[in-house]
Design a protein around this motif. Structure first.
Motif, PDB file in Angstrom:
ATOM      1  N   GLN A   1       0.824  -1.215   0.000  1.00 25.44           N
ATOM      2  CA  GLN A   1       0.000   0.000   0.000  1.00 25.44           C
ATOM      3  C   GLN A   1       0.857   1.264   0.000  1.00 25.44           C
ATOM      4  O   GLN A   1       0.405   2.305  -0.482  1.00 25.44           O
ATOM      5  N   LYS A   2       2.047   1.173   0.528  1.00 24.21           N
ATOM      6  CA  LYS A   2       2.899   2.357   0.614  1.00 24.21           C
ATOM      7  C   LYS A   2       3.679   2.618  -0.670  1.00 24.21           C
ATOM      8  O   LYS A   2       4.400   3.616  -0.759  1.00 24.21           O
ATOM      9  N   SER A   3       3.565   1.737  -1.657  1.00 27.82           N
ATOM     10  CA  SER A   3       4.271   1.942  -2.916  1.00 27.82           C
ATOM     11  C   SER A   3       3.385   1.483  -4.066  1.00 27.82           C
ATOM     12  O   SER A   3       3.650   0.476  -4.714  1.00 27.82           O
ATOM     13  N   VAL A   4       2.311   2.230  -4.291  1.00 24.27           N
ATOM     14  CA  VAL A   4       1.391   1.944  -5.385  1.00 24.27           C
ATOM     15  C   VAL A   4       1.753   2.852  -6.545  1.00 24.27           C
ATOM     16  O   VAL A   4       1.439   4.043  -6.546  1.00 24.27           O
ATOM     17  N   MET A   5       2.473   2.296  -7.518  1.00 26.76           N
ATOM     18  CA  MET A   5       2.931   3.068  -8.676  1.00 26.76           C
ATOM     19  C   MET A   5       3.673   4.328  -8.219  1.00 26.76           C
ATOM     20  O   MET A   5       3.453   5.433  -8.726  1.00 26.76           O
ATOM     21  N   GLY A   6       4.536   4.142  -7.230  1.00 24.76           N
ATOM     22  CA  GLY A   6       5.360   5.232  -6.730  1.00 24.76           C
ATOM     23  C   GLY A   6       4.686   6.134  -5.724  1.00 24.76           C
ATOM     24  O   GLY A   6       5.270   7.133  -5.302  1.00 24.76           O
ATOM     25  N   LYS A   7       3.445   5.823  -5.324  1.00 24.06           N
ATOM     26  CA  LYS A   7       2.717   6.667  -4.372  1.00 24.06           C
ATOM     27  C   LYS A   7       2.348   5.869  -3.129  1.00 24.06           C
ATOM     28  O   LYS A   7       2.088   4.667  -3.211  1.00 24.06           O
ATOM     29  N   ASN A   8       2.342   6.560  -1.996  1.00 24.80           N
ATOM     30  CA  ASN A   8       1.824   5.977  -0.762  1.00 24.80           C
ATOM     31  C   ASN A   8       0.319   6.195  -0.759  1.00 24.80           C
ATOM     32  O   ASN A   8      -0.162   7.304  -0.555  1.00 24.80           O
ATOM     33  N   ILE A   9      -0.427   5.146  -1.018  1.00 19.16           N
ATOM     34  CA  ILE A   9      -1.867   5.285  -1.181  1.00 19.16           C
ATOM     35  C   ILE A   9      -2.528   5.791   0.091  1.00 19.16           C
ATOM     36  O   ILE A   9      -3.536   6.504   0.055  1.00 19.16           O
ATOM     37  N   GLN A  10      -1.949   5.454   1.245  1.00 16.67           N
ATOM     38  CA  GLN A  10      -2.533   5.900   2.508  1.00 16.67           C
ATOM     39  C   GLN A  10      -2.403   7.409   2.686  1.00 16.67           C
ATOM     40  O   GLN A  10      -3.267   8.035   3.310  1.00 16.67           O
ATOM     41  N   GLU A  11      -1.337   8.012   2.151  1.00 11.74           N
ATOM     42  CA  GLU A  11      -1.181   9.464   2.238  1.00 11.74           C
ATOM     43  C   GLU A  11      -2.248  10.174   1.412  1.00 11.74           C
ATOM     44  O   GLU A  11      -2.768  11.222   1.798  1.00 11.74           O
ATOM     45  N   ILE A  12      -2.586   9.609   0.255  1.00 15.15           N
ATOM     46  CA  ILE A  12      -3.656  10.185  -0.562  1.00 15.15           C
ATOM     47  C   ILE A  12      -4.977  10.108   0.183  1.00 15.15           C
ATOM     48  O   ILE A  12      -5.782  11.047   0.156  1.00 15.15           O
ATOM     49  N   TRP A  13      -5.215   8.986   0.875  1.00 15.99           N
ATOM     50  CA  TRP A  13      -6.454   8.842   1.656  1.00 15.99           C
ATOM     51  C   TRP A  13      -6.516   9.872   2.781  1.00 15.99           C
ATOM     52  O   TRP A  13      -7.574  10.447   3.050  1.00 15.99           O
ATOM     53  N   LYS A  14      -5.384  10.113   3.424  1.00 14.85           N
ATOM     54  CA  LYS A  14      -5.359  11.106   4.504  1.00 14.85           C
ATOM     55  C   LYS A  14      -5.616  12.514   3.968  1.00 14.85           C
ATOM     56  O   LYS A  14      -6.288  13.321   4.627  1.00 14.85           O
ATOM     57  N   ASP A  15      -5.058  12.830   2.791  1.00 14.49           N
ATOM     58  CA  ASP A  15      -5.324  14.131   2.173  1.00 14.49           C
ATOM     59  C   ASP A  15      -6.818  14.297   1.911  1.00 14.49           C
ATOM     60  O   ASP A  15      -7.381  15.388   2.102  1.00 14.49           O
ATOM     61  N   ALA A  16      -7.476  13.217   1.456  1.00 14.64           N
ATOM     62  CA  ALA A  16      -8.915  13.272   1.198  1.00 14.64           C
ATOM     63  C   ALA A  16      -9.693  13.526   2.486  1.00 14.64           C
ATOM     64  O   ALA A  16     -10.687  14.263   2.487  1.00 14.64           O
TER      65      ALA A  16
ATOM     66  N   LYS B   1      -7.144   0.262   8.013  1.00 16.00           N
ATOM     67  CA  LYS B   1      -6.799  -0.921   8.817  1.00 16.00           C
ATOM     68  C   LYS B   1      -7.033  -2.215   8.052  1.00 16.00           C
ATOM     69  O   LYS B   1      -7.167  -3.278   8.648  1.00 16.00           O
ATOM     70  N   VAL B   2      -7.092  -2.115   6.713  1.00 17.00           N
ATOM     71  CA  VAL B   2      -7.283  -3.296   5.872  1.00 17.00           C
ATOM     72  C   VAL B   2      -6.056  -3.475   4.988  1.00 17.00           C
ATOM     73  O   VAL B   2      -5.590  -2.535   4.346  1.00 17.00           O
ATOM     74  N   LYS B   3      -5.538  -4.688   4.949  1.00 16.39           N
ATOM     75  CA  LYS B   3      -4.424  -5.034   4.064  1.00 16.39           C
ATOM     76  C   LYS B   3      -4.860  -6.222   3.202  1.00 16.39           C
ATOM     77  O   LYS B   3      -5.437  -7.179   3.721  1.00 16.39           O
ATOM     78  N   ILE B   4      -4.580  -6.143   1.899  1.00 18.00           N
ATOM     79  CA  ILE B   4      -4.982  -7.235   1.026  1.00 18.00           C
ATOM     80  C   ILE B   4      -3.796  -7.773   0.239  1.00 18.00           C
ATOM     81  O   ILE B   4      -2.764  -7.099   0.094  1.00 18.00           O
ATOM     82  N   ASP B   5      -3.962  -8.972  -0.265  1.00 22.10           N
ATOM     83  CA  ASP B   5      -2.939  -9.687  -1.023  1.00 22.10           C
ATOM     84  C   ASP B   5      -2.409  -8.833  -2.177  1.00 22.10           C
ATOM     85  O   ASP B   5      -3.177  -8.229  -2.923  1.00 22.10           O
ATOM     86  N   GLU B   6      -1.071  -8.803  -2.335  1.00 27.01           N
ATOM     87  CA  GLU B   6      -0.459  -8.016  -3.406  1.00 27.01           C
ATOM     88  C   GLU B   6      -0.824  -8.547  -4.784  1.00 27.01           C
ATOM     89  O   GLU B   6      -0.709  -7.818  -5.781  1.00 27.01           O
ATOM     90  N   MET B   7      -1.250  -9.804  -4.879  1.00 28.28           N
ATOM     91  CA  MET B   7      -1.611 -10.398  -6.166  1.00 28.28           C
ATOM     92  C   MET B   7      -3.069 -10.134  -6.534  1.00 28.28           C
ATOM     93  O   MET B   7      -3.535 -10.603  -7.576  1.00 28.28           O
ATOM     94  N   THR B   8      -3.778  -9.376  -5.716  1.00 29.27           N
ATOM     95  CA  THR B   8      -5.173  -9.060  -6.016  1.00 29.27           C
ATOM     96  C   THR B   8      -5.259  -8.204  -7.267  1.00 29.27           C
ATOM     97  O   THR B   8      -4.521  -7.229  -7.431  1.00 29.27           O
ATOM     98  N   ARG B   9      -6.179  -8.565  -8.149  1.00 29.43           N
ATOM     99  CA  ARG B   9      -6.415  -7.809  -9.369  1.00 29.43           C
ATOM    100  C   ARG B   9      -7.847  -7.292  -9.366  1.00 29.43           C
ATOM    101  O   ARG B   9      -8.756  -7.962  -8.872  1.00 29.43           O
ATOM    102  N   PRO B  10      -8.061  -6.094  -9.925  1.00 33.92           N
ATOM    103  CA  PRO B  10      -9.434  -5.570  -9.963  1.00 33.92           C
ATOM    104  C   PRO B  10     -10.343  -6.464 -10.798  1.00 33.92           C
ATOM    105  O   PRO B  10      -9.920  -7.032 -11.806  1.00 33.92           O
ATOM    106  N   ASN B  11     -11.590  -6.587 -10.360  1.00 39.01           N
ATOM    107  CA  ASN B  11     -12.614  -7.372 -11.048  1.00 39.01           C
ATOM    108  C   ASN B  11     -12.306  -8.867 -11.086  1.00 39.01           C
ATOM    109  O   ASN B  11     -12.899  -9.603 -11.867  1.00 39.01           O
TER     110      ASN B  11
END
Length: 697
Positions: free
Chosen positions: A43-58, A220-230
């Motif tokens: 979650q902290k390295s999603v295409m070079g971004k920390n996704i949790q930081e984006i959520w906090k900004d929101a 507080k949710v972590k999911i498998d790195e191999m998860t794909r959308p849909n």
């Protein structure tokens, strides 16, 4: 009341005990900790971004507030932060605090607008059996699923799910069997003279027992790195945490052997506002599920201990997770893009332009001026700071006003343009937010319908998540309803009294015999009771019913019928807030098409009418008369029945026609301009007349 006092005193004397994992438990502990770390790093390295930081900004942007200029909570006011355009024109010194620093609550407005549209009703779905074996129980499966939504009030959790989805771009939910029990002292005898001598009996109260759908805190949710959308099957394991009070955690987890190691010492509860509170009455519990390893573990992160572990509790080995995205980020990334991430850059420029425009408007209205006086005007470097309403002495002996032109047309047009860019990017158009965009009702309705098409993608994603959830909930329902509850009674009379009180019928009774062969009591086996909108027909087959009937499993409904396999298709628009005017217009048009056909033979027009109703998402039973419904089921109509409409001409002469009287026109609610005079024609001619307008379109 002594038991209550003892319980409180026991809780005060909690002593922290040491914990050491060994053997298989140690292997589970290492696995859980390793997977938590790897999923968190993902979650902290999603295409070079920390996704949790984006959520906090929101989170910060969603709450209406003005822009902060310095100090804690600074929000993108400089180009140094995330490389974004500043939203404020540089403001130096406290004497410049008159300048505008507004932040338009645009994210709040758009999320609330999306919520007001996307969720109003429980979802509807079409159930199709996978094999002939399950065809007979399809109605039962649908009724079980539908009833569980009503009993659990799951729509409220779905609202929270969609809120997270719009704000963060990703949302996660969980479906699992939930039972909430607690002990209660019931007053049995009252002593009015000595109330302290009142007598109480301890009883167990069940607040809830059934399948529960829960929206989760995505931080507080972590999911498998191999998860794909849909791709629901691409997720092998996942982990989430929940905060409990010590009392509620004790009710749920005190039966586990390692619970004694979980208590004692301060528990740190991390909040999303970056503050940490030391509290002794809160404990965080983590849950880990792994499908391929068939593992379910309960973990206490503050103590780094495995509270318990077992095979997955679901008999079919399903994970309890369901999730989806708002807008696709990448075909390899499950975390989508939310409204804030979509509009963020344009919103920064909009705030800057709005604040500059308001500053100029203030100066144009509340002018600055120069006046004559005896003191020198120029001091220091001769700099004069503009400030509305402030007077500066000059040597000219007169007052001179600083004329600042008001914001021109370009300013207001620029703001409108920037706002339209944000509306277009987000997909939440002004007409959805309540803005009137047409002169006539038809124009407004068509504009709203067109705007809703932009919401089709997130709406379809929500429907797909609900389809995955439906499979999970049906699996749990079949499992928990098939498990009986065994209750102990002193004798058979007490068992019969319980039957009368609860309304449940005993499935079987088991005598309790001691070592000496004496009966010490009895055990009653009770299966649960569930309300369903089904009934048995004359052939003992389950059919859908408008009335709700209570069935007790095994006694009235075999548990073997609860298992179902098939395809579930959730209708996306079934959860939308209905448009009364659009529905009224659509049903009026549908009425004008369907009703003229009902006077014709069903063997010719039944399939056509079914297709018309199907594409309009209407229930056939709500529209077709009993004669047509019977023909649909049996292939033949009701015997000795008069036709729905007696034709004025055509097949034979009417009584009035034989007497030379002009036949009366049949009454109709169809507009007079659309009602054609009765005339004799064959079936093909009637079909062309009915559908002629549609063919022209």
């Amino acid at each position: 009341m002594s038991k209550l006092i003892e319980k409180i005193e026991d809780e005060k004397e909690v002593v922290e005990k040491s914990y050491t994992a060994e053997g298989e438990e140690l292997a589970v502990l290492n696995l859980v900790q390793d997977r938590i770390k790897k999923m968190d790093d993902f979650q902290k390295s999603v295409m070079g971004k920390n996704i949790q930081e984006i959520w906090k900004d929101a989170d910060k942007e969603y709450q209406p507030d003005e822009l902060k200029m310095s100090g804690h909570g600074k929000r993108f006011e400089s180009d140094d932060e995330l490389g974004l355009r500043a939203r404020l024109v540089p403001i130096l010194g406290e004497e410049q605090l008159w300048r505008s620093k507004n932040s338009d609550p645009m994210l709040f407005t758009k999320i609330q607008s999306a919520l007001s549209i996307l969720i109003d009703k429980d979802p509807e779905a079409f159930f199709t059996a996978l094999t002939k074996k399950y065809e007979a129980t399809t109605k039962l499966a649908y009724s079980l699923w539908k009833t569980s939504w009503t009993m659990d009030q799951s729509k409220q959790q779905l609202k929270l799910f969609i809120f997270n989805l719009a704000k963060y771009g990703w949302a996660a939910g969980r479906t699992y069997p939930k039972i909430v029990k607690r002990k209660k002292m019931i007053l049995t005898e009252i002593d009015t003279e000595h109330p302290d001598k009142n007598k109480y009996t301890e009883q167990e109260i069940v607040d809830y027992n059934g399948v529960h759908r829960e929206n989760l805190d995505i931080f507080k949710v972590k999911i498998d790195e191999m998860t794909r959308p849909n791709e629901p099957l691409s997720t092998n394991d996942w982990y989430f945490e929940k905060d409990y009070s010590i009392d509620s955690a004790g009710l749920e987890f005190s039966g586990y052997t390692n619970w004694k190691y979980a208590l004692g010492g301060a528990t740190k509860l991390e909040n999303e506002d970056d503050s940490k509170n030391e509290r002794k009455d809160i404990i965080t519990i983590g849950f880990y599920e792994n499908k391929l390893k068939d593992l379910y573990a309960i973990y206490v992160p503050s103590k780094q201990l495995v509270l318990a572990y077992s095979p997955l509790p679901n008999d079919e080995g399903q994970l309890s997770l369901w999730h989806t995205y708002w807008a696709l980020r990448d075909a390899r990334i499950p975390f989508g893009i939310g409204l804030w991430e979509i509009i963020r850059n344009d919103k920064h420029l909009y705030d800057r332009m709005q604040n500059m425009t308001m500053d100029q408007l203030v100066l144009a209205i509340y002018k600055m001026f120069f006046m004559s006086g005896t003191s020198n005007l120029l001091t220091g470097d001769g700099t004069i700071k503009i400030e509305p309403g402030k007077g500066i002495q000059n040597l000219g002996g007169k007052v001179e006003w600083l004329e600042v032109p008001g914001p021109g047309k370009e300013s207001w047009e620029g703001l409108k343009y920037q706002k339209s860019k944000i509306d277009d990017a987000s997909g939440v158009a002004p007409v959805i937010e309540g803005e009137i965009t047409g002169k006539t009702l038809g124009e407004i309705l068509h504009a709203k319908e067109a705007a809703l098409k932009r919401m089709n993608l997130p709406l379809g994603n929500i429907a797909e998540a609900l389809e995955n959830e439906a499979y999970i909930s049906l699996s749990w329902l079949a499992q928990i309803l098939s498990i009986p509850e065994v209750k102990d009674f002193a004798d058979e009379n007490e068992l019969r009294a319980y039957e009368q009180e609860s309304g449940l019928n005993m499935f079987s009774m088991i005598p309790q015999i001691d070592q000496e062969g004496m009966q010490t009591g009895v055990q009653g086996v009770f299966y649960p009771q569930v309300p369903l909108n089904v009934d048995f027909d004359a052939n003992k087959q389950l059919i859908e019913s408008k009335e709700t009937r209570f069935f007790q499993i095994e006694n009235e409904l075999p548990a073997s019928k609860l298992k179902w396999r098939g395809i579930i298709k959730v209708e996306p628009r079934s959860i939308l807030t209905p448009s009364i005017e659009l529905d009224k217009q659509r049903k009026s048009e549908l009425f004008n098409i369907i009703v003229p056909l009902l006077s014709q033979p069903p063997e010719i027009f039944l399939k056509a009418v079914e297709q018309i109703l199907k594409i309009n998402d209407e229930d056939i039973e709500d529209w077709l008369p009993d004669i047509w419904l019977q023909y649909k089921e049996t292939g033949r109509g009701m015997m000795n029945q008069q036709p729905l409409f007696v034709p004025a001409q055509g097949f034979g002469e009417t009584m009035q026609g034989q007497q030379g009287m002009q036949p009366q026109q049949p009454q109709t609610v169809v507009p007079k301009s659309q009602a054609a005079a009765p005339q004799q024609m064959n079936a093909l001619g009637k079909l062309k007349q009915t559908f002629g307008a549609m063919f022209k379109q």
